[in-house]
Design a protein around this motif. Structure first.
Motif, short mmCIF file in Angstrom:
data_model
loop_
_atom_site.label_atom_id
_atom_site.label_comp_id
_atom_site.label_asym_id
_atom_site.label_seq_id
_atom_site.Cartn_x
_atom_site.Cartn_y
_atom_site.Cartn_z
N THR A 90 63.12 16.57 108.91
CA THR A 90 63.72 16.44 110.23
C THR A 90 65.03 15.67 110.19
OG1 THR A 90 61.52 16.53 111.23
CG2 THR A 90 63.32 15.64 112.59
N ASP A 91 65.01 14.53 109.49
CA ASP A 91 66.16 13.64 109.52
C ASP A 91 67.15 13.90 108.39
OD1 ASP A 91 65.19 12.05 111.76
OD2 ASP A 91 63.64 11.34 110.37
N LEU A 92 66.71 14.55 107.32
CA LEU A 92 67.60 14.83 106.20
C LEU A 92 67.72 16.33 105.97
CD1 LEU A 92 66.36 12.08 103.68
CD2 LEU A 92 68.29 11.95 105.27
N TRP A 93 67.79 17.10 107.08
CA TRP A 93 67.80 18.55 106.96
C TRP A 93 69.05 19.07 106.26
CZ3 TRP A 93 71.81 21.22 109.13
CH2 TRP A 93 72.59 20.53 110.06
N ASP A 94 70.15 18.29 106.34
CA ASP A 94 71.41 18.72 105.73
C ASP A 94 71.77 17.93 104.49
OD1 ASP A 94 71.71 16.38 107.09
OD2 ASP A 94 73.71 16.86 107.88
N GLN A 95 70.78 17.18 103.89
CA GLN A 95 71.06 16.34 102.73
C GLN A 95 70.31 16.85 101.49
OE1 GLN A 95 73.31 13.96 102.84
NE2 GLN A 95 73.63 14.31 105.05
N TYR A 96 70.51 18.11 101.23
CA TYR A 96 69.83 18.71 100.09
C TYR A 96 70.24 18.04 98.77
CZ TYR A 96 68.66 22.18 96.51
OH TYR A 96 68.18 22.80 95.40
N GLU A 152 67.86 15.92 96.19
CA GLU A 152 67.73 16.34 94.79
C GLU A 152 68.03 15.19 93.83
OE1 GLU A 152 69.45 19.85 91.84
OE2 GLU A 152 70.43 19.42 93.76
N LYS A 153 69.09 14.46 94.08
CA LYS A 153 69.44 13.33 93.21
C LYS A 153 68.42 12.20 93.31
CE LYS A 153 74.42 14.20 93.34
NZ LYS A 153 75.75 13.68 93.76
N HIS A 154 67.92 11.97 94.53
CA HIS A 154 66.95 10.88 94.71
C HIS A 154 65.65 11.16 93.97
CE1 HIS A 154 64.80 7.62 96.68
NE2 HIS A 154 63.84 8.48 96.97
N THR A 155 65.13 12.35 94.09
CA THR A 155 63.88 12.68 93.38
C THR A 155 64.07 12.65 91.87
OG1 THR A 155 64.45 15.02 93.66
CG2 THR A 155 62.96 14.04 95.28
N GLY A 201 63.97 9.07 90.74
CA GLY A 201 62.60 8.55 90.72
C GLY A 201 61.86 8.97 89.46
N LEU A 202 62.03 10.22 89.06
CA LEU A 202 61.41 10.67 87.81
C LEU A 202 61.99 9.95 86.61
CD1 LEU A 202 61.17 14.51 88.50
CD2 LEU A 202 59.42 12.78 88.81
N ASP A 203 63.30 9.69 86.66
CA ASP A 203 63.93 8.94 85.56
C ASP A 203 63.37 7.53 85.47
OD1 ASP A 203 65.43 11.15 85.01
OD2 ASP A 203 67.20 10.46 86.12
N LEU A 204 63.11 6.91 86.63
CA LEU A 204 62.53 5.57 86.63
C LEU A 204 61.14 5.58 86.01
CD1 LEU A 204 62.58 2.59 87.46
CD2 LEU A 204 61.70 3.29 89.69
N LEU A 256 58.92 17.67 98.91
CA LEU A 256 59.60 16.76 97.98
C LEU A 256 59.38 15.31 98.36
CD1 LEU A 256 62.97 18.69 97.51
CD2 LEU A 256 61.16 18.40 95.82
N GLN A 257 59.32 15.03 99.65
CA GLN A 257 59.02 13.67 100.10
C GLN A 257 57.62 13.26 99.67
OE1 GLN A 257 59.28 13.17 104.33
NE2 GLN A 257 58.73 10.99 104.27
N ASP A 258 56.67 14.15 99.86
CA ASP A 258 55.29 13.86 99.43
C ASP A 258 55.23 13.67 97.93
OD1 ASP A 258 52.29 13.85 99.93
OD2 ASP A 258 52.47 15.55 98.54
N LEU A 259 55.97 14.48 97.18
CA LEU A 259 56.01 14.34 95.71
C LEU A 259 56.57 12.98 95.34
CD1 LEU A 259 57.20 16.94 93.14
CD2 LEU A 259 58.35 14.75 93.21
N ASP A 260 57.64 12.57 96.00
CA ASP A 260 58.24 11.29 95.66
C ASP A 260 57.33 10.13 96.03
OD1 ASP A 260 60.83 10.08 94.68
OD2 ASP A 260 60.64 9.05 96.61
#
Length: 599
Positions: free
Chosen positions: A5-11, A15-18, A21-24, A216-220
Motif C-alpha cells: 500500500t505505502d511502497l507501491w511505487d518503490q520497487y 529489491e535493494k532492501h531485501t 537483508g540476505l547479505d546481512l 516480499l515484506q513477509d519474506l523479509d
C-alpha cells in the motif's frame, strides 16, 4: 501499513532492501563460522597442552600420583581436557544450529525472493506490452482520422469544383466515406485497448504488485525473525555449557583444596622408609683395662648400626645427612676413643702378663685386620635374590606384593584360556564336523601346566610375604577342574569363575574354599549381583557366516546370515558373547561370524 500500500511505487527500493537483508544473514553465518574455527582451534590447543603435561604411561610422574599435589595437578589437566571438550561442543552446536540451519534457510529465502521478483517483472512486462498496444492503436487512430479529414475536405472541394465531373465527385465522396469508416474502426480499437490497459494497470497497481510486495515484506520479516533467533542462539549455546564449565572450574578449585601436605609427607615416608632400626650407641672400649675381645669382635667383625646401613646402601656415604663425609671419619681406628686413665691404685690386669705394652700391641694388630676386611665387605654389592631379601623390609614387602599381583593376573589369564579351550573341546566333541578335539589336547595340557606352575610360584611368594610380615590379603582365583578327557568342566556362568574371591581373615590367615561360612556368603552376594545386573549394552554386531547348533552349555545357536548383537568380544579363547533381539545370550565361535565393533 504494508509495503503493497505505502511502497507501491518503490520497487527498486524494496529489491535493494531485501537483498541487503540476505547479505546481512550471509555475513552473520560467516561470522559464526569463523567463531567456530576459533573455538575448535582453542579446544585443540587446550587438548595439546593437557596432553603435553599429562604423565606418560609407566613414567615417573605417573608413579608419583600417590601424592596429593601431583594428583591435583593431574586432576586440573583432566578438568582442562573436559573444558576443551565443552569448547568443542560450543563450536559443534554453533556450526549445526546456526551456520548450517541459517545457510539452508538463506538458500530458501533467495529462491523465494527470486520467484517473487520474477512474478513482478512478468506483471510489469505484461503491463508494458498492453501499453504498447494502446499506444499503437492510438497512433493508428490519429493517422486514420487525419486521412479521413483530408478525404472529406477533398470530396467537398471536388463537389464545389465546376470543372469536376460527376464521376470525380462520386469517387471523392466514396473515398472520404471509406476513410471515415476506417477512422471509426481505429477509434473503436483505440477505445478497447485503452479500456484493457486501464484494467490491467489497475490490476497491476492495486492487486498484483501489492500482493508481491506484501510477500516480499513477509519474506523479509521471516528473515529478520530467523536472524534474531540466530542471535539469541549464539548466546544460548554458550550459556548451555557455562554450568559445565563452571563445574570444571569448581573441579580445579577442589583439586587445589584437596592438596594435603601432611598426607604427601606421610606418603613419602610410606614409599621410602627402609624399616631398619636406628643405630644404637657404640660401646666404650677401655683399653686401659684390657681389650674386651667380645665387644671388639661385635663392633668390628659384625657391623651394627650405621655399618649395617652401609651394607645395605654401599653407594651412600656413612653419615646420613652429609654428602661430604668420608669413611675415614668414622670411629674405626683403634685409638679413635681416647683411653681412659687407669685407676691410681690397683693391680694391673692379669691378661697383660709381664709386658702389658707388647700384649696390647698384639691385640691391636689382631683387631685391625678384621676392620679392613669388613670395609671391603661393605663395598661389595649385595646379591639380588628371588625373595627380594636384599631390599629393606618395607620395600621387600611392597615388591613381594607387586609380584603376587602380577602372578595373579597371569594365572587369571591362563584360567580364562583353559576355560575357552574346554568349551571349544566340548563343541568339537558334540560336532565333529567343526574340528578334531584331539588337536586341543596339547594346548589344554600346556595350559594346565602353566596354571600349576603359576600356583606354585604364587604360594612361594605368599609364604615369603608372610615371613616379611605382610598382611597376605591377596586375591585368589577359582580352581578349574578337568574331566578325564581334559575338557573343562562347565560353570554356572563365565563371570562366576572371574569373581571368586579368596577371603582373608583379620589376622592375615587365608580362609580357603573349605570354610563355607565366608566363601558361601561371598558367592551368594555375587550371585545376587549377577542376577540383578542389567543387560550390558552391545559393543557392536556380527553376521553369522555358518550355521552353529549351540548344543553345549553356555553357547547359543545361530543360522547363516543371522545378525546378533555383540555383548563381549573375544578374550583370546576363540569365543564371543552375543545376544539376540529377544534377550537370549550365549557364546559363539569367533571364526563363525563377521564382527563389526563400535568405535
Amino acid at each position: 501499513m504494508d509495503w503493497g500500500t505505502d511502497l507501491w511505487d518503490q520497487y527498486d527500493v524494496i529489491e535493494k532492501h531485501t537483498q541487503s537483508g540476505l547479505d546481512l544473514m550471509e555475513k552473520y553465518v560467516k561470522f559464526v563460522k569463523e567463531r567456530t574455527e576459533i573455538e575448535m582451534n582453542y579446544a585443540k590447543q587446550l587438548r595439546n597442552l593437557t596432553k603435553k603435561y599429562s604423565p606418560k604411561r609407566g613414567s615417573k610422574e605417573e608413579q608419583e600420583c600417590r601424592f596429593t599435589n601431583h594428583q591435583s595437578f593431574f586432576d586440573i589437566l583432566n578438568e582442562m581436557n573436559d573444558y576443551a571438550g565443552q569448547r568443542e561442543l560450543v563450536a559443534e552446536n554453533m556450526m549445526m544450529n546456526i551456520c548450517i540451519e541459517l545457510t539452508k534457510y538463506l538458500q530458501e529465502l533467495k529462491q523465494e525472493r527470486k520467484m517473487h521478483l520474477s512474478e513482478a517483472k512478468k506483471a510489469q512486462q505484461s503491463l508494458e506490452s498492453t501499453y504498447k498496444q494502446l499506444d499503437s492503436s492510438k497512433k493508428r487512430f490519429e493517422r486514420e482520422w487525419r486521412e479521413a479529414e483530408k478525404a472529406a475536405q477533398y470530396a467537398e472541394k471536388t463537389d464545389q469544383d465546376i470543372n469536376a465531373t460527376k464521376a470525380d465527385v462520386e469517387k471523392a465522396k466514396q473515398q472520404a466515406h471509406v476513410r471515415s469508416h476506417v477512422a471509426e474502426e481505429c477509434k473503436n480499437d483505440y477505445a478497447a485497448q485503452l479500456q484493457k490497459y486501464n484494467k490491467e494497470q489497475s490490476q497491476f497497481y492495486f492487486s498484483d504488485m501489492p500482493l508481491i510486495f506484501n510477500k516480499l515484506q513477509d519474506l523479509d520479516e521471516r528473515r529478520i525473525q530467523k536472524l534474531a533467533c540466530g542471535y539469541v542462539l549464539f548466546a544460548d549455546i554458550e550459556k548451555h555449557v557455562v554450568p559445565i564449565i563452571g563445574k570444571c572450574l569448581d573441579g580445579i578449585s577442589r583439586a587445589g583444596v584437596s592438596v594435603k601436605e601432611r598426607n604427601d609427607s606421610m606418603a613419602v615416608i610410606e614409599q621410602h622408609k627402609s624399616g631398619f632400626d636406628r643405630p644404637s650407641d657404640l660401646e666404650f672400649e677401655d683399653y686401659s683395662q684390657g681389650i674386651n675381645r667380645a665387644s671388639s669382635d661385635t663392633s668390628l667383625g659384625t657391623p651394627k648400626g650405621p655399618l649395617d646401613l652401609l651394607g645395605k646402601n654401599k653407594s651412600k656415604p656413612f653419615w646420613l645427612f652429609s654428602k661430604k663425609s668420608k669413611l675415614s671419619s668414622s670411629p674405626l681406628t683403634p685409638f679413635s676413643t681416647p683411653p681412659a686413665p687407669s685407676p691410681a691404685n690397683g693391680p694391673p690386669s692379669p691378661k697383660f702378663g709381664r709386658d702389658p705394652l707388647s700384649y696390647c700391641l698384639k691385640e691391636i694388630n689382631k683387631t685391625v685386620k678384621p676392620r679392613i676386611s669388613s670395609f671391603r665387605t661393605l663395598r661389595r654389592t649385595p646379591p639380588v635374590t628371588e625373595d627380594f631379601a636384599h631390599l629393606p623390609p618395607e620395600q621387600r614387602r611392597k615388591r613381594l606384593q607387586q609380584k603376587i599381583d602380577e602372578l595373579g593376573k597371569e594365572l587369571q589369564k591362563e584360567m580364562d584360556q583353559s576355560e575357552g579351550l574346554g568349551k571349544m573341546k566340548d563343541v568339537y566333541e558334540k560336532n565333529p564336523q567343526m574340528g578334531d578335539p584331539a588337536c586341543l589336547s596339547p594346548q589344554i595340557n600346556q595350559t594346565a601346566q602353566n596354571i600349576e606352575r603359576l600356583r606354585g610360584e604364587l604360594n612361594k611368594y605368599e609364604s615369603w610375604l608372610a615371613e616379611a610380615g605382610g598382611r597376605g590379603d591377596t586375591l585368589r582365583y577359582s580352581t578349574h577342574s578337568f574331566d578325564n578327557n581334559g575338557a573343562h568342566e562347565p560353570y554356572r556362568s563365565r563371570n562366576r569363575s572371574r569373581n571368586s574371591v579368596y577371603v582373608s581373615s583379620p589376622d592375615g590367615a587365608h580362609s580357603d574354599e573349605g570354610t563355607p561360612d565366608t566363601s558361601q556368603a561371598i558367592y551368594a552376594e555375587f550371585d545376587d549381583d549377577f542376577e540383578d545386573e542389567e543387560l550390558a549394552a552391545p559393543i557392536g554386531h556380527c553376521t553369522a557366516l555358518y550355521n552353529f547348533p549351540g548344543s553345549s552349555e553356555g553357547t547359543i545357536s545361530m543360522q547363516e546370515g543371522e545378525v546378533l548383537a555383540v555383548v563381549e568380544e573375544d578374550k583370546g579363547d576363540g569365543w564371543t558373547r552375543v545376544r539376540r533381539a529377544n534377550g537370549d545370550e550365549g557364546y559363539i565361535p569367533t571364526s563363525y561370524a563377521s564382527m563389526t565393533l563400535n568405535k
